[in-house]
Design a protein around this motif. Sequence first.
Motif, short mmCIF file in Angstrom:
data_model
loop_
_atom_site.label_atom_id
_atom_site.label_comp_id
_atom_site.label_asym_id
_atom_site.label_seq_id
_atom_site.Cartn_x
_atom_site.Cartn_y
_atom_site.Cartn_z
N LYS A 5 1.37 -1.28 -0.01
CA LYS A 5 0.19 0.44 -0.34
C LYS A 5 0.92 1.17 -0.05
O LYS A 5 2.51 0.96 0.54
N ILE A 6 0.29 2.28 -0.63
CA ILE A 6 1.23 3.82 -0.34
C ILE A 6 1.59 4.10 1.16
O ILE A 6 0.47 3.53 2.13
N ASP A 7 2.64 4.40 1.40
CA ASP A 7 3.34 5.16 2.70
C ASP A 7 3.59 3.64 3.71
O ASP A 7 4.39 3.65 4.46
N SER A 8 3.52 2.49 2.57
CA SER A 8 3.95 1.32 3.44
C SER A 8 5.67 0.96 3.10
O SER A 8 5.89 1.78 1.84
N SER A 9 6.08 0.01 3.39
CA SER A 9 7.71 -0.37 3.09
C SER A 9 7.76 -1.62 2.98
O SER A 9 6.70 -2.45 3.25
N LEU A 10 9.01 -1.88 1.89
CA LEU A 10 9.56 -3.00 1.89
C LEU A 10 10.73 -3.26 1.81
O LEU A 10 11.53 -2.21 2.05
N SER A 11 11.27 -4.60 1.61
CA SER A 11 12.80 -4.59 1.37
C SER A 11 12.96 -5.14 -0.80
O SER A 11 11.47 -5.86 -0.68
#
Length: 204
Positions: A5-11
């Motif tokens: 989702k927008i503003d979430s973080s991911l690696s």
Amino acid sequence: MEDVKIDSSLSFGGYNWRVLDKQNDTALIITENIIEHRSYHDAYKEITWADCALRKYLNGEFFDKFNATDKSRIIPVINKNPDNPWYGSKGGADTQDSVFLLSIEEVVCQYFGDSSSKLHNRGRNQRYWFERKDENNCKRIARLEVNKGNIWWWWLRSPGRVNVKAVYIHGDGNIGIQGNNILKGNLSDGKCTGGVRPALWLKL
């Protein structure tokens, strides 16, 4: 990846990223932190994003650090490079980039809150900065990857008031629309040049 989702973080590719936008099965992401120091260009001369050394590095040596699988997920895009809206310095040609820096318009109007009124309605006493009390400044503050306790300034791809400068985000999140020296950054910082926060479109 369905939960992105927008503003979430991911690696991805060994870095932590923040999701700025999502369109169908693709996402625009930017590194959560400043991952390194680099000059915008390798010589003190008039330059635009299309021809600068930092663009060459991001789409060459930096891009090549990703493995084949990760590379296949990075989507090349055409970036517009508008002139500086306060000073009229040339933004240069459109570019096709796999990895890039954000523009002042993207940072100010789209992905870190909407401060477009300050961009398009320059105050009479504003020469080099937006308002230091801009409510969206806090959203633009970035820390160094190597030392997450330290904040630092970071480059945008847009030209500063002349083409030997490029726009940057100050350590307090304010917009340095006049730009910093493309070779040495802020001269008072000594040998430490601008921070780099790469952005890219990723296939989810």
